[in-house]
Design an enzyme around this catalytic site. Structure first.
Site, mmCIF file in Angstrom:
data_model
loop_
_atom_site.group_PDB
_atom_site.id
_atom_site.type_symbol
_atom_site.label_atom_id
_atom_site.label_comp_id
_atom_site.label_asym_id
_atom_site.label_seq_id
_atom_site.Cartn_x
_atom_site.Cartn_y
_atom_site.Cartn_z
ATOM 1 N N GLN A 166 0.847 -1.196 0.000
ATOM 2 C CA GLN A 166 0.000 0.000 0.000
ATOM 3 C C GLN A 166 0.883 1.246 0.000
ATOM 4 O OE1 GLN A 166 -3.444 -0.598 3.010
ATOM 5 N NE2 GLN A 166 -1.914 -2.110 3.558
ATOM 6 N N ASP A 226 6.127 4.607 -1.488
ATOM 7 C CA ASP A 226 7.585 4.765 -1.590
ATOM 8 C C ASP A 226 8.165 3.649 -2.466
ATOM 9 O OD1 ASP A 226 8.468 2.417 0.018
ATOM 10 O OD2 ASP A 226 7.597 3.486 1.725
ATOM 11 N N HIS A 265 -1.538 1.554 -4.195
ATOM 12 C CA HIS A 265 -1.939 2.954 -4.029
ATOM 13 C C HIS A 265 -1.078 3.930 -4.809
ATOM 14 C CE1 HIS A 265 -4.080 1.747 -0.008
ATOM 15 N NE2 HIS A 265 -4.728 1.365 -1.084
HETATM 16 N N1 APR Z 1 6.914 -2.169 11.956
HETATM 17 C C1 APR Z 1 5.725 -2.752 11.660
HETATM 18 N N2 APR Z 1 4.547 -2.141 11.849
HETATM 19 C C2 APR Z 1 4.551 -0.901 12.358
HETATM 20 C C3 APR Z 1 5.744 -0.234 12.707
HETATM 21 C C4 APR Z 1 6.971 -0.926 12.488
HETATM 22 N N3 APR Z 1 8.149 -0.375 12.792
HETATM 23 N N4 APR Z 1 5.430 0.995 13.181
HETATM 24 C C5 APR Z 1 4.097 1.096 13.137
HETATM 25 N N5 APR Z 1 3.550 -0.051 12.641
HETATM 26 C C6 APR Z 1 2.160 -0.370 12.399
HETATM 27 C C7 APR Z 1 1.155 0.437 13.192
HETATM 28 O O1 APR Z 1 0.921 -0.166 14.447
HETATM 29 C C8 APR Z 1 -0.081 0.392 12.297
HETATM 30 O O2 APR Z 1 -0.892 -0.730 12.590
HETATM 31 O O3 APR Z 1 1.889 -0.054 11.054
HETATM 32 C C9 APR Z 1 0.510 0.250 10.897
HETATM 33 C C10 APR Z 1 0.393 1.492 10.062
HETATM 34 O O4 APR Z 1 -0.949 1.733 9.781
HETATM 35 P P1 APR Z 1 -1.426 2.943 8.860
HETATM 36 O O5 APR Z 1 -0.701 4.163 9.274
HETATM 37 O O6 APR Z 1 -2.906 2.944 8.896
HETATM 38 O O7 APR Z 1 -0.880 2.564 7.410
HETATM 39 P P2 APR Z 1 -1.555 1.671 6.271
HETATM 40 O O8 APR Z 1 -2.294 0.524 6.864
HETATM 41 O O9 APR Z 1 -0.481 1.387 5.300
HETATM 42 O O10 APR Z 1 -2.574 2.698 5.637
HETATM 43 C C11 APR Z 1 -3.316 2.292 4.544
HETATM 44 O O11 APR Z 1 -4.231 4.455 4.163
HETATM 45 O O12 APR Z 1 -3.647 6.692 4.285
HETATM 46 C C12 APR Z 1 -3.955 5.649 3.427
HETATM 47 O O13 APR Z 1 -3.378 5.231 1.205
HETATM 48 C C13 APR Z 1 -2.829 5.373 2.482
HETATM 49 O O14 APR Z 1 -1.761 3.282 1.901
HETATM 50 C C14 APR Z 1 -2.301 4.031 2.976
HETATM 51 C C15 APR Z 1 -3.537 3.389 3.560
#
Ligand code: APR
Length: 229
Positions: A85, A88, A103
């Site tokens: 998703q 980068d 995405h």
């Molecule tokens: N290693 C693994 N997981 C981690 C780490 C780490 N070092 N740090 C944080 N996390 C976890 C968090 O606990 C959280 O559950 O990564 C997750 C990040 O979640 P989001 O910020 O919601 O990211 P994502 O799920 O990729 O978002 C989905 O939403 O904003 C839109 O299009 C955008 O692709 C993105 C989509």
């Protein structure tokens, strides 16, 4: 043995790129809907352009982490596809070759009229009003909230054939990506890597690894290689 990886923002957190939901609804100081929606683009395309310019410059300054590198190692040992998703290019820079960007991609821009006219920009800035060779305005090559996810069908087909599914660094809150795991076949082993996950997802064959991508993935890949025999 087919291995499918579904990665999200947490995958790149240890490279220095902030996740979305950990930042309290703000994304680098902006309301997500102002910078990542068609409405935001229509309201203030200069702001959106500048926002992605900054993300692009930042991307040029960070490096893949040990988690990304572990997935390259995985690819050398198993048939591996990464469905990410993330916008980068850190999976690419770590050496992985089979990557689907659900995405979009930060280092690319596309025509606002011809969605298949996509251009490589690299880590540079663009200006709102820059045009493609056909004369249409360019926009970031990003799937914004409310937009279709063109590669979701391809991703579903891959998950349907997975023997091992590794889900890493995603809150599983944004659909349709979050629904992908439900397409895993019955026999598929699922690993969920997230240091902050508290509740268990009630999915068969799911192992929760409550650790970061850079710490957990090298260990998980080592284990999978050992069990391969
Ligand atoms: N290693 C693994 N997981 C981690 C780490 C780490 N070092 N740090 C944080 N996390 C976890 C968090 O606990 C959280 O559950 O990564 C997750 C990040 O979640 P989001 O910020 O919601 O990211 P994502 O799920 O990729 O978002 C989905 O939403 O904003 C839109 O299009 C955008 O692709 C993105 C989509």
């Amino acid at each position: 043995m087919n291995v499918v990886v579904l990665s999200g923002a947490g995958m790149s957190a240890e490279s220095g790129i902030k996740t979305f939901r950990d930042a309290g609804g703000l994304w680098e100081g902006h309301n997500v809907m102002d910078v990542a929606s068609p409405e935001g683009w229509a309201r203030n395309p200069e702001l959106v352009t500048e926002f992605y310019n900054q993300r692009r410059v930042q991307l040029g300054e960070v490096q893949p982490n040990a988690g990304h590198l572990a997935l390259k190692d995985l690819e050398e040992n198993f048939h591996t596809v990464i469905i990410t998703q993330n916008v980068d290019d850190l999976h690419e820079r770590a050496g992985s070759s089979n990557i689907i960007h659900l995405h979009g991609e930060l280092i690319k821009v596309r025509s606002t009229e011809f969605e298949h006219d996509i251009f490589e920009l690299g880590y540079q800035s663009m200006a709102y009003g820059d045009k493609c060779p056909k004369g249409t305005i360019l926009r970031p090559h990003i799937v914004w909230f409310g937009e279709e996810v063109p590669l979701i069908e391809t991703a579903i087909k891959l998950v349907e054939k997975a023997d091992i599914l590794i889900i890493v660094g995603t809150s599983l809150e944004v659909y349709p990506a979050a629904g992908l795991l439900y397409h895993a076949p019955r026999h598929c082993r699922i690993y969920l890597v997230d240091p902050n996950r508290h509740e268990d997802i009630s999915i068969r064959n799911l192992e929760l690894i409550r650790d970061t991508a850079a710490r957990a993935l090298p260990e998980l890949v080592r284990k999978l290689k050992m069990n391969k025999g």
